[in-house]
Enzyme design. Sequence first.
Site, PDB file in Angstrom:
ATOM      1  N   GLU A  21      18.504 -22.503 -19.143  1.00 31.44           N
ATOM      2  CA  GLU A  21      18.535 -21.077 -18.824  1.00 31.44           C
ATOM      3  C   GLU A  21      17.190 -20.443 -19.140  1.00 31.44           C
ATOM      4  O   GLU A  21      16.581 -20.745 -20.169  1.00 31.44           O
ATOM      5  CB  GLU A  21      19.620 -20.336 -19.624  1.00 31.44           C
ATOM      6  CG  GLU A  21      21.048 -20.693 -19.279  1.00 31.44           C
ATOM      7  CD  GLU A  21      22.048 -19.833 -20.049  1.00 31.44           C
ATOM      8  OE1 GLU A  21      21.650 -18.752 -20.541  1.00 31.44           O
ATOM      9  OE2 GLU A  21      23.210 -20.244 -20.159  1.00 31.44           O
TER      10      GLU A  21
ATOM     11  N   GLU B   6      25.764 -23.395 -25.699  1.00 32.38           N
ATOM     12  CA  GLU B   6      25.240 -22.586 -26.801  1.00 32.38           C
ATOM     13  C   GLU B   6      26.119 -22.519 -28.058  1.00 32.38           C
ATOM     14  O   GLU B   6      26.512 -21.439 -28.495  1.00 32.38           O
ATOM     15  CB  GLU B   6      24.958 -21.164 -26.313  1.00 32.38           C
ATOM     16  CG  GLU B   6      23.862 -21.120 -25.280  1.00 32.38           C
ATOM     17  CD  GLU B   6      23.545 -19.713 -24.810  1.00 32.38           C
ATOM     18  OE1 GLU B   6      24.343 -18.790 -25.016  1.00 32.38           O
ATOM     19  OE2 GLU B   6      22.459 -19.533 -24.224  1.00 32.38           O
TER      20      GLU B   6
END
Length: 665
Positions: free
Chosen positions: A533, A429
């Site tokens: 995710e 991320e």
Amino acid sequence: MARPRRESAAREKPHRGHHERPSRERKAPRTSISPQKRQSAASSSQTSSQVLSVDSLAKLDAQNARGGFNEKVTPKHKAKVVTGRVVKDRRHVRRKRRVVSGAVMEEGKVGKGGARRSDSKRRYGPRFWIAVGVIILLLVILIPVGVLVVGKHNNSSSSGSGSRGGSKGSAPPSNGNLAGISQADIPTAAKGTILDPFVWYDTTDFNVTYTDTKVGGLPVMGLNTSFDDTKRANENTPPLNQPWQYGTMPIRGMNVGGWLNLEPFITPSMFESYDSKLGIVDEYTLCQHLGPSGAAQTLEKHYATFVTEQTMADIQAAGLDHIRIPFSYWAVVTYPGDPYVPQISWRYLLRGIEWARKHGLRVKLDLHAVPGSQNGWNHSGRQGSVGWLNGTDGALNGQRSLDIHNQLSTFFAQPRYKNIVTIYGLVNEPKMTKLPVADVLTWTTSAAQIVRKNGITANIAFGDGFLGLPNWKGKLQGVQGLVLDVHQYVIFNTDQIAFTHKNKIDFTCGGWAAQMTQSSNPVTGFGPTLCGEWSQADTDCAQYLNNVNVGSRWTGTMNTDDPTTAILTPSCPPNSGTCECTDANADPSRYSADYKKWLQMFAEAQMSTFEKGWGWFYWTWETERSVQWSWKLGLKAGILPQKAYAPSFNCSTMAPTLAQLPENY
């Protein structure tokens, strides 16, 4: 209508928790980072980087078994803490005792002439001996009862844990495999270091034969020489020694988050006992507060107990076939000023991979925290500013992270990992809505070249950076074997969190499905795409999800002390009543039948959608309390399919109407 996932300063938040904070540092000029490895400031020294074969490990074991490293130990008084155990070198001095007239007497306790009078009968009367007899009788009665009670308590405390290799709340591991070696086998220079198994908190399933061999500057200590790649996760998957057909066979995977990389909402017990004034909000501040010894003891026990072999067995039994293991850069190296626990998590990462192998689970490695922080969120190690490829030390931290990948990829290019580590993640991320996009692309290219140069043949995953899947079309096309990793949640976006339950499923089967299909086709998008995710949570009510001691978007209590990120207006669906988190955070035994049915449909809709690409990894296997973020707890609550490969609902089926389902929680 499908909407690309975007981030704006006030309304849309991209991921698990972590509000924005204004960046106070001055941006450095954009710097293209050379793919050639440079020496980074204060990095660890690079030692042997040759590939260590099975034969080499066997030879090392044989050499050590012959006593090749036996050295005399010089006792020390000073305590040394390098791991989960506090070790003191004590000088054991046995006081001299003399035998006098057949009796053993301590020095200074014998009368002149070397004899002691036997006159106890004259000194003690009958009452004394009666009292002694009563005491002895009581002891005879009470001691067995006490043993029985303690034994019963211990059995009840440990029953049902079913954990292999230790469990939360259980007694310390026995470390019985240390009985086969001697402390004299550990060289003096290695005593008390990460290479000394006698100071490890847990030695279960580790090879405790000493070796100082390193590959890529990283120790092999703890690895066993033999391994078996014939296992398969389930009947629908090939064994590890046969290739997985990515793109045609969907990944049904699981994250083991909060293990080697702390996240407060996963393990709130590690943070909630501290006064908020102390500002303990992430792994950085926790380690800073505990100090080197306290942090090492606390975190190694967590590493040893939060994930065990039973974890891998349970993941396999749930019908899953891959695991994603988040870990942090301090498993490899630390830098001046870092309070993190250095390198202890490394051996637990290696043990976790071997346990996954034992249960036929393929591994996606995920570097979750890089020097400087790639996103400023607490799961990057330090909450606050973004100092990777940004700010005064941005270029330095970018190079440091390349150096780390040089070490990691050299290590994992060993033949023993070819069948098990099938996806290699570069960085979790990166906040490309705040970072210079061109610099991140340059860094990604450099990192991938390093990984390939060192012999990694696995797929290389990189994060979408919250730019939105459509914006990756045509980018990074010159690097072979890349896969785009997107993380999808409806609850960190103030528009999507306000969807009704029906609209959330419709958006999943419509908007997200269209994006995944478009992105996975190199003609219309980037190409290979997976979802690394997602969760079934429909609110952001979980404790500490938005940071320690910060409220939620759902109830309008997300006071971040920053007007650009604070959300003080409730975000639950309009006209749904008072938004509240009490029921959202309730024990699942209090969930209504309709709510349970919806939660499972929402999960299965996402599974169906993400399998239009390469597949998915759920976030996460275990949390202490947040049921809607834990597959383990969700299975127990009856809100997830018993087998991940056999869902009851998919997006080709019309969702039933659940008219009795409240929208305010």
